[in-house]
Design a protein around this motif. Structure first.
Motif, mmCIF file in Angstrom:
data_model
loop_
_atom_site.group_PDB
_atom_site.id
_atom_site.type_symbol
_atom_site.label_atom_id
_atom_site.label_comp_id
_atom_site.label_asym_id
_atom_site.label_seq_id
_atom_site.Cartn_x
_atom_site.Cartn_y
_atom_site.Cartn_z
ATOM 1 N N LYS A 37 -0.887 -9.461 -0.382
ATOM 2 C CA LYS A 37 -0.647 -8.727 0.336
ATOM 3 C C LYS A 37 -2.265 -8.282 0.029
ATOM 4 C CE LYS A 37 1.873 -5.598 -1.589
ATOM 5 N NZ LYS A 37 2.720 -6.168 -2.928
ATOM 6 N N ILE A 39 -3.461 -4.644 2.534
ATOM 7 C CA ILE A 39 -2.765 -3.789 2.745
ATOM 8 C C ILE A 39 -4.271 -2.036 2.926
ATOM 9 C CG2 ILE A 39 -1.426 -0.902 2.016
ATOM 10 C CD1 ILE A 39 0.408 -2.775 0.637
ATOM 11 N N ARG A 40 -4.569 -1.586 4.284
ATOM 12 C CA ARG A 40 -5.394 -0.597 4.389
ATOM 13 C C ARG A 40 -6.866 -1.925 3.639
ATOM 14 N NH1 ARG A 40 -2.804 5.071 2.728
ATOM 15 N NH2 ARG A 40 -1.416 5.015 4.297
ATOM 16 N N ASN A 86 -3.784 -4.571 7.496
ATOM 17 C CA ASN A 86 -2.393 -5.395 7.207
ATOM 18 C C ASN A 86 -2.212 -6.561 6.729
ATOM 19 O OD1 ASN A 86 -2.167 -2.174 5.391
ATOM 20 N ND2 ASN A 86 -2.307 -1.709 7.547
ATOM 21 N N LEU A 121 6.338 -4.935 6.944
ATOM 22 C CA LEU A 121 6.952 -4.133 5.463
ATOM 23 C C LEU A 121 8.266 -3.747 5.526
ATOM 24 C CD1 LEU A 121 3.909 -2.500 4.032
ATOM 25 C CD2 LEU A 121 5.611 -4.770 3.476
ATOM 26 N N THR A 213 5.155 -9.015 -8.055
ATOM 27 C CA THR A 213 5.458 -7.631 -8.038
ATOM 28 C C THR A 213 6.660 -7.530 -9.351
ATOM 29 O OG1 THR A 213 5.675 -8.076 -5.431
ATOM 30 C CG2 THR A 213 6.515 -6.188 -6.197
ATOM 31 N N THR A 250 6.330 -9.181 -0.596
ATOM 32 C CA THR A 250 6.790 -8.226 1.272
ATOM 33 C C THR A 250 8.182 -7.313 1.216
ATOM 34 O OG1 THR A 250 8.125 -10.145 1.338
ATOM 35 C CG2 THR A 250 5.359 -10.205 2.034
ATOM 36 N N LEU A 252 8.535 -5.308 -2.098
ATOM 37 C CA LEU A 252 7.842 -4.010 -2.198
ATOM 38 C C LEU A 252 9.063 -4.141 -3.213
ATOM 39 C CD1 LEU A 252 6.406 -2.025 0.402
ATOM 40 C CD2 LEU A 252 5.501 -3.770 -0.866
ATOM 41 N N ALA A 281 5.121 1.934 -4.505
ATOM 42 C CA ALA A 281 3.849 1.804 -3.224
ATOM 43 C C ALA A 281 2.711 2.705 -3.612
ATOM 44 C CB ALA A 281 4.710 3.053 -2.554
ATOM 45 N N CYS A 284 0.447 0.117 -4.637
ATOM 46 C CA CYS A 284 -0.465 -1.140 -3.577
ATOM 47 C C CYS A 284 -1.240 -0.248 -2.163
ATOM 48 C CB CYS A 284 0.857 -1.391 -2.795
ATOM 49 S SG CYS A 284 1.824 -2.560 -3.519
ATOM 50 N N ILE A 286 0.253 2.401 -0.689
ATOM 51 C CA ILE A 286 0.647 2.292 0.266
ATOM 52 C C ILE A 286 0.502 4.084 0.718
ATOM 53 C CG2 ILE A 286 2.648 2.145 2.317
ATOM 54 C CD1 ILE A 286 2.728 -0.197 0.635
#
Length: 286
Positions: A37, A39-40, A86, A121, A213, A250, A252, A281, A284, A286
């Motif tokens: 994944k 993310i940002r 993302n 998500l 994860t 995906t 989390l 979070a 990651c 987030i």
């Protein structure tokens, strides 16, 4: 903009991407995959995912299509061409193309495919109130530690969960005893906080896929001072659990608050689950 795929050295619109009908991934599910994944704009735990990909290839005796460094360049270029901050990155490697015959072909070149799609998500309501699952007999093959593309039992389990109005199906092995052991979900790892307050998840081995994860959450739990054991739990223990949650790239860390139509404890996410949700979070970004 159009989605761009990478297939064996070429980038192009995913609608035009092609592999041979004699590719062994299509004919035999003779291949493996990995999911990362973004993310940002940051790949999360890429090294762990690529290490698992190497392991899966080694277990099936498929030659890597390229070095890790080259694969990372392909992944980054595919990200750039798709223009997403993302995203879910899907990597698939098959043994390659050869006339259909069960034994390994002598000179086939591995097929490498990389695609992206927008990352969706869990929503705020599901994170706050938890999700519903069902339990089903585990009918998968005996090497679930390999991230193989042969996922038909997983597909059927996930479809059964959807038809029951649930996000996921947790699978149980009924062979061992009258109280079946939960292995994992159709696409997630399974966790409980048991009656004694111990966080538990099935140990790694051939019965489950060692989730990336999952490995991160184990480290976060230890760092948070949570008592944790990699020890299988039974269907009975699941029904008596104080808390339950699932993990995947995906999903989390996602609370499970209803199992087979019955609430877990008071039917709301528990303290340990909420702590690990927040810690993961943060991990990651987030």
């Amino acid at each position: 903009m159009a989605r761009i795929a990478y297939v064996n050295g070429r980038y192009g619109p995913i609608s035009a991407a092609r592999v041979s009908v004699e590719d062994r991934g299509f004919q035999f599910a003779d291949g493996v995959y990995e999911v990362l994944k973004l993310i940002r704009g940051r790949l999360v735990d890429a090294d762990r995912h690529l290490a698992r990909l190497r392991r899966s290839l080694g277990e099936l005796r498929i030659e890597p299509p390229c070095s890790d460094a080259a694969l990372q360049r392909v992944v980054k270029e595919t990200i750039t061409r798709n223009g997403l901050g993302n995203a879910l990155i899907y990597i698939q490697v098959s043994r390659g193309t050869a006339p259909r015959n069960h034994p390994f072909p002598a000179a086939a070149k591995p097929t490498l495919v990389v695609t992206l799609r927008r990352l969706n998500l869990p929503g705020a309501t599901e994170l706050e109130k938890g999700t519903k699952i069902i339990t089903l007999l585990d009918e998968r093959w005996g090497r679930c530690d390999i991230k193989s593309t042969g996922l038909l039992p997983n597909v059927l389990a996930k479809q059964a969960a959807q038809e029951a109005g649930c996000r996921e199906a947790w699978l149980y092995d009924a062979a061992a005893s009258d109280d079946p052991v939960i292995t994992e979900g159709s696409s997630t790892n399974a966790w409980i906080v048991d009656e004694n307050g111990v966080l538990r998840t099935h140990p790694t081995g051939s019965a489950i896929l060692g989730g990336v994860t999952r490995s991160v959450v184990l480290e976060l739990a230890v760092a948070a001072g949570v008592k944790v054991e990699q020890r299988a739990f039974t269907l009975g223990e699941l029904r008596r659990a104080r808390e339950a949650f699932l993990t995947s790239a995906t999903s989390l860390v996602l609370p499970v608050t209803t199992i087979d139509g019955h609430p877990v404890a008071n039917g709301m996410p528990g303290e340990t689950t909420r702590r690990l949700m927040a810690d993961y979070a943060a991990h990651c970004g987030i």
